[in-house]
Design a protein around this motif. Structure first.
Motif, PDB file in Angstrom:
ATOM      1  N   VAL A 243      34.059  79.620   6.141  1.00 16.31           N
ATOM      2  CA  VAL A 243      33.356  80.851   6.120  1.00 16.31           C
ATOM      3  C   VAL A 243      32.364  81.156   6.848  1.00 16.31           C
ATOM      4  CG1 VAL A 243      33.956  81.847   3.547  1.00 16.31           C
ATOM      5  CG2 VAL A 243      32.309  79.786   3.863  1.00 16.31           C
ATOM      6  N   TRP A 244      31.481  82.066   6.834  1.00 14.75           N
ATOM      7  CA  TRP A 244      30.397  82.407   8.150  1.00 14.75           C
ATOM      8  C   TRP A 244      29.775  81.456   8.506  1.00 14.75           C
ATOM      9  CZ3 TRP A 244      32.194  86.959   9.432  1.00 14.75           C
ATOM     10  CH2 TRP A 244      32.681  87.791   8.304  1.00 14.75           C
ATOM     11  N   PRO A 245      29.148  80.391   7.759  1.00 10.17           N
ATOM     12  CA  PRO A 245      28.793  79.161   8.522  1.00 10.17           C
ATOM     13  C   PRO A 245      29.667  78.344   9.160  1.00 10.17           C
ATOM     14  CG  PRO A 245      27.949  79.364   6.247  1.00 10.17           C
ATOM     15  CD  PRO A 245      29.283  80.208   6.379  1.00 10.17           C
ATOM     16  N   GLY A 246      31.085  78.357   9.052  1.00 11.03           N
ATOM     17  CA  GLY A 246      31.609  77.327   9.810  1.00 11.03           C
ATOM     18  C   GLY A 246      32.128  76.683   8.456  1.00 11.03           C
ATOM     19  N   GLU A 247      32.604  75.472   8.644  1.00 12.26           N
ATOM     20  CA  GLU A 247      33.056  74.620   7.674  1.00 12.26           C
ATOM     21  C   GLU A 247      32.020  74.378   6.454  1.00 12.26           C
ATOM     22  OE1 GLU A 247      35.987  72.495   7.762  1.00 12.26           O
ATOM     23  OE2 GLU A 247      36.772  74.027   9.204  1.00 12.26           O
ATOM     24  N   CYS A 248      32.454  74.489   5.326  1.00  8.88           N
ATOM     25  CA  CYS A 248      31.498  74.555   4.204  1.00  8.88           C
ATOM     26  C   CYS A 248      32.305  73.953   3.021  1.00  8.88           C
ATOM     27  CB  CYS A 248      31.386  75.955   3.438  1.00  8.88           C
ATOM     28  SG  CYS A 248      30.436  76.991   4.540  1.00  8.88           S
ATOM     29  N   PHE A 249      31.651  73.368   1.998  1.00 14.33           N
ATOM     30  CA  PHE A 249      31.852  72.892   0.632  1.00 14.33           C
ATOM     31  C   PHE A 249      31.408  73.947  -0.338  1.00 14.33           C
ATOM     32  CE2 PHE A 249      31.642  68.195   1.688  1.00 14.33           C
ATOM     33  CZ  PHE A 249      33.131  68.410   2.320  1.00 14.33           C
ATOM     34  N   PHE A 250      31.913  73.877  -1.590  1.00 17.52           N
ATOM     35  CA  PHE A 250      31.395  75.124  -2.292  1.00 17.52           C
ATOM     36  C   PHE A 250      30.981  74.588  -3.655  1.00 17.52           C
ATOM     37  CE2 PHE A 250      34.718  76.495   0.633  1.00 17.52           C
ATOM     38  CZ  PHE A 250      34.331  77.709   1.102  1.00 17.52           C
ATOM     39  N   PRO A 251      29.870  74.864  -4.257  1.00 22.72           N
ATOM     40  CA  PRO A 251      29.706  74.233  -5.612  1.00 22.72           C
ATOM     41  C   PRO A 251      30.643  74.685  -6.703  1.00 22.72           C
ATOM     42  CG  PRO A 251      27.680  75.641  -4.387  1.00 22.72           C
ATOM     43  CD  PRO A 251      28.871  75.879  -3.585  1.00 22.72           C
ATOM     44  N   ASP A 252      30.582  73.929  -7.689  1.00 28.62           N
ATOM     45  CA  ASP A 252      31.564  74.247  -8.888  1.00 28.62           C
ATOM     46  C   ASP A 252      30.432  75.107  -9.983  1.00 28.62           C
ATOM     47  OD1 ASP A 252      33.198  74.455 -10.873  1.00 28.62           O
ATOM     48  OD2 ASP A 252      33.294  72.203 -11.405  1.00 28.62           O
ATOM     49  N   PHE A 253      30.454  76.501  -9.981  1.00 27.75           N
ATOM     50  CA  PHE A 253      29.541  76.920 -10.730  1.00 27.75           C
ATOM     51  C   PHE A 253      30.140  77.083 -12.205  1.00 27.75           C
ATOM     52  CE2 PHE A 253      29.030  79.098  -6.764  1.00 27.75           C
ATOM     53  CZ  PHE A 253      27.613  78.752  -6.508  1.00 27.75           C
ATOM     54  N   THR A 254      31.532  76.384 -12.586  1.00 25.76           N
ATOM     55  CA  THR A 254      31.642  76.287 -13.929  1.00 25.76           C
ATOM     56  C   THR A 254      31.059  75.027 -14.705  1.00 25.76           C
ATOM     57  OG1 THR A 254      33.717  74.906 -13.566  1.00 25.76           O
ATOM     58  CG2 THR A 254      34.106  77.174 -13.202  1.00 25.76           C
ATOM     59  N   ASN A 255      30.404  74.139 -13.682  1.00 29.17           N
ATOM     60  CA  ASN A 255      29.645  73.183 -14.356  1.00 29.17           C
ATOM     61  C   ASN A 255      28.379  73.547 -14.695  1.00 29.17           C
ATOM     62  OD1 ASN A 255      28.131  70.810 -14.547  1.00 29.17           O
ATOM     63  ND2 ASN A 255      29.409  69.558 -13.112  1.00 29.17           N
ATOM     64  N   PRO A 256      27.807  73.613 -15.599  1.00 28.37           N
ATOM     65  CA  PRO A 256      26.597  73.991 -16.275  1.00 28.37           C
ATOM     66  C   PRO A 256      25.460  73.021 -15.644  1.00 28.37           C
ATOM     67  CG  PRO A 256      27.658  72.724 -18.156  1.00 28.37           C
ATOM     68  CD  PRO A 256      28.769  72.874 -17.068  1.00 28.37           C
ATOM     69  N   GLU A 257      25.548  72.059 -15.159  1.00 29.03           N
ATOM     70  CA  GLU A 257      24.634  71.038 -14.368  1.00 29.03           C
ATOM     71  C   GLU A 257      24.477  71.712 -12.935  1.00 29.03           C
ATOM     72  OE1 GLU A 257      23.929  66.513 -12.585  1.00 29.03           O
ATOM     73  OE2 GLU A 257      24.827  66.898 -14.568  1.00 29.03           O
ATOM     74  N   VAL A 258      25.630  72.261 -12.247  1.00 34.34           N
ATOM     75  CA  VAL A 258      25.453  73.032 -10.872  1.00 34.34           C
ATOM     76  C   VAL A 258      24.847  74.221 -11.332  1.00 34.34           C
ATOM     77  CG1 VAL A 258      26.877  73.846  -9.219  1.00 34.34           C
ATOM     78  CG2 VAL A 258      27.663  71.719 -10.389  1.00 34.34           C
TER      79      VAL A 258
END
Length: 800
Positions: free
Chosen positions: A367-382
């Motif tokens: 995406v815009w920054p280049g290579e990214c990882f993505f948080p799992d917002f379905t995890n309440p801890e995340v």
């Protein structure tokens, strides 16, 4: 009638006959000979849940969409056992369940059929992924109309359409393009002026067919999960929408400034450019409350960072903008740049907060920054971790709101523009693939963002805006309709989308005024600003690729038109705030399509352009170039032309003049419209007087309301609000206005200026609370028909 135990048509499986029935309070279970269970749950007399299992097995009952605070309870529940069917009876409905195949027919108490199964529930085994493709088909009687389903850019009435719900980044989308950014699997059906709603609470890719494939059948299906839908009975459409909104959740009040005018562009930088834009608004006296920073404010597009070359001291800048009345909103996307020196990335990596592929590696995407990882917002801890990241932005720097973009989630340079199906998600302890989590990813990101802003902005109210959403997102966030285009067709689309979002439970929505892609003409921008000020969320936004799009870009005439209409929005803030209060309290949509306003008038069923702003203001944008007016439909009843004060009979089409500095706008007779003085931003002025525009009506009473509070904070939830209810009664020689006040909030102003419009007599006498007053003591102006009265009056008589 289908009676076979396992009838198969083109690979579809069907329920067999019922072999057992059981009831546990509000849940009634019917089990068939081939292991299908239909569970009918009575939530309210007019809200029924239908849930189907195959193989005698229900999934864990979990939903992101359903609100815990929704109304539950009923006064009547009976189950009758007949020869060929069971009948469940509530106060509002009779639900017939066929013993041969569990097909459902829903009737009202007068035995009118409201909704009935065609094939009913059926399914197809999914060998590719496991589980079932679950399907439902309903009979569609001739003349039935369909509405809802969120941000679809097509005719308001969906009859004949096939719709797909799969949150998709659709840059510069077109008319009838589908799917778009949001997934709102809720529709309203209406036949013979009786309305019902169906919410298919399934987050997989879902489809709806409104008599497209089969002329007399409406169907919906999903590529996984359960057949789980809620049925809402009206019979009025507004009742359907309010019950759906209650089930999926109502928002809290936004701060009043969030209802002001917002200015945005990709991108305002460096700081000097931001200040230049802000200063120009104040110089030209065009009210504005918020200015947005797009991705270029960050260091290399890394979320939660600042580019120190462009913004050397963001805290100082934000404070200086605030001194001039501007609230700063910043964008935050889900993609976190892969960079071991970047604290947010390192923290998420160390705690295993990123989404993973099926075989273990992290989901990697550009995406815009280049290579990214993505948080799992379905995890309440995340979500809790993500919320904590806002401490610096909100608490220390002073940012007032956050804009979540690219959260479909969007991924560049890959097929499908999003995560592959095999990405894994926690789903709040219900592990699943991206097939199930995709449509709610954006909502869970917005939820985590909301929780962070609420935590660190407290005691102020949070403001969040999202591009992607699933049903229930309105509990956390406002939204906009995505990357539209600067064309006249898109002006029409924006009008449709805002109306449709309102009837889909998400009223706090607007479009990018002027169009995001390409460059509008001055005329198009002027017409769009006229529409945009009547949308609950009001923001100009553009890509900047084709030039600037601030109001002054287009010359003096457009500056003047923009100022006039943005000023009108600021004058109408108490009316708009009261609309929002009705939305928060009762789930009443803030914009009402004409069919939502008067479904018994068949002329409204296919109208798209006109809408009701709140309850008493009729608006119809001019949507063609070089127009000096337009034909429009005036709903039944009587109205006043806002600009000319002309009295108009409704119930038909007519020509309305509208030069470039005007929009067709009418006020319902009997309405009392509250207004504030013009301000350059919310809070600039102490409100020293409330203006009430009173539109005469002969005969029946008309009720109007004005809601006010401290404009931010949570004291309103403890009773510190002011809700004034005005009842207008008009006679040939007399007007009576009664006021009833609730709440303990005390407004700054002590008096109200009342302007009487359209009265058929000359004012000779005024009584306030049974005391006759001297006309000069209430500053009576016979030319304008205005008087000034104490704010606390309970009954006002104005007589010939």
């Amino acid at each position: 009638m289908i009676t076979n135990t396992e009838l198969e048509i083109k690979g579809n499986l069907f329920p067999g006959k019922i072999i057992s029935f059981s009831q546990n309070v509000d849940k009634i279970n019917f089990t068939t000979e081939n292991g299908v269970i239909l569970q009918v749950t009575i939530l309210r007399g007019s809200v029924i849940r239908f849930r189907y299992a195959t193989d005698n097995n229900f999934e864990n009952d979990f939903s992101y969409a359903i609100s815990e605070t929704g109304v539950r309870g009923y006064s009547v529940l009976e189950v009758e056992d007949h020869n060929e069917e069971y009948v469940i009876i509530t106060k509002k409905l009779k639900i017939h369940i066929a013993k041969a195949n569990i097909n459902v027919v829903i009737k009202d108490t007068a035995d009118n059929v409201i909704c009935k199964d065609d094939w009913g529930f059926h399914w197809e085994q999914s060998y590719e992924y496991g589980g079932n493709i679950v399907k439902m088909s309903k009979n569609a009687p001739q003349g039935e109309c369909y509405y809802g389903l969120g941000d679809k850019p097509m005719h308001l009435n969906l009859k004949g359409k096939r719709i797909e719900n799969w949150a998709t980044d659709q840059y510069a989308f077109g008319k009838d393009q589908d799917p778009l950014y949001k997934s709102v699997p809720f529709y309203i059906g209406m036949h013979e002026e009786r309305a019902y709603g169906i919410f298919f609470d399934n987050t997989f890719r879902t489809f709806f067919d409104f008599c497209h494939e089969r002329r007399n059948v409406t169907s919906f299906w999903a590529q996984g999960g359960e057949m789980n839908y809620y049925f809402f009975y009206g019979p009025d459409m507004q009742g359907v929408v309010t019950r759906y909104t209650d089930l999926t959740g109502k928002p809290e009040l936004p701060p009043l400034w969030a209802l002001g005018y917002h200015q945005c562009k990709w991108s305002y930088y460096p700081e000097s450019k931001v200040k230049e834009v802000a200063n120009k608004f104040r110089e030209l006296q065009i009210p504005c409350d918020a200015i947005y920073l797009d991705i270029d404010y960050m260091e290399g597009f890394r979320c939660f960072t600042w580019n120190k070359e462009y913004f050397p001291d963001p805290k100082r800048m934000v404070a200086e903008l605030a001194e001039d009345g501007f609230k700063t909103i910043v964008i935050i996307d889900p993609g976190i740049k892969i960079d071991q020196e970047y604290g947010v990335f390192k923290e998420a990596l160390d705690n295993d907060y990123f989404c993973k592929r099926a075989d273990g590696p992290y989901m990697r995407g550009k995406v815009w920054p280049g290579e990214c990882f993505f948080p799992d917002f379905t995890n309440p801890e995340v979500r809790e971790w993500w919320a904590g990241l806002f401490k610096e932005l909100i608490d220390e720097i002073g940012v007032k709101g956050v804009w979540n973009d690219m959260n479909e989630p969007a991924v560049m340079e890959v097929p499908g523009k999003t995560f592959p199906n095999d990405v894994r998600h926690d789903y709040d302890g219900n592990p699943c693939s991206h097939r199930k989590a995709h449509n709610i990813y954006g909502t869970q990101m917005a939820r985590a963002t909301y929780e962070g802003i609420k935590q660190f902005g407290y005691p102020k109210r949070p403001f969040v805006i999202t591009r992607s959403a699933y049903s229930g997102a309105q509990r956390y966030t406002s939204s906009w309709t995505g990357d539209n285009i600067a064309t006249w067709e898109h002006l029409w689309i924006a009008n449709i989308q805002a109306q449709r979002m309102s009837m889909s439970g998400m009223s706090f929505t607007g479009s990018d005024i002027g169009g995001f892609a390409e460059q509008p003409t001055g005329e198009l921008y002027a017409r769009w600003i006229q529409l945009g000020v009547f949308h609950p969320f009001c923001r100009t936004h553009s890509s900047g690729d084709h030039g600037d799009q601030e109001p002054w870009t287009f010359g003096k005439e457009v500056i003047d038109v923009t100022r006039k209409f943005v000023e009108l929005r600021y004058q109408l803030l108490p009316y708009l705030y009261t609309m929002f209060w009705d939305y928060v309290e009762q789930g009443i949509p803030m914009l009402k399509s004409l069919v939502l306003y008067d479904q018994e008038d068949i002329q409204t069923h296919y109208r798209t352009d006109e809408f009701i702003f709140g309850n008493q203001i009729l608006v119809c944008p001019v949507q063609e170039p070089n127009s000096k007016g337009r034909r429009m439909y005036i709903p039944r009843g009587n109205w006043f032309n806002y600009w000319t004060r002309e009295y108009v009979n409704g119930g038909g089409e007519q020509w309305v003049d509208a030069d470039l500095d005007s929009i067709p706008m009418f006020i319902k007779e009997g309405a009392i419209i509250p207004k504030y003085p013009i301000q350059q931003y919310v809070g600039e002025k102490k409100i020293d007087q409330l203006t009430l525009e009173v539109y005469y009506k002969l005969g029946d009473k008309e009720v109007s309301k004005v809601y006010e509070d401290a404009e931010d904070g949570y004291d309103y939830s403890k009773g510190r609000y002011s809700l004034r209810t005005f009842t207008f009664t008009g006679k040939e020689q007399e007007i009576i206005i009664q006021q009833h006040k609730n709440g303990t909030f005390i407004t700054d102003y002590e008096t109200m200026e009342i302007e009487l419009i359209g009265i058929p007599f000359v004012i000779k006498q005024i009584e306030i609370d049974n005391v006759t007053v001297v006309l000069k003591d209430v500053h009576f102006d016979p030319k304008k028909n205005t008087i000034v009265v104490p704010k606390g009056f309970t009954e006002l008589h104005i007589e010939a």
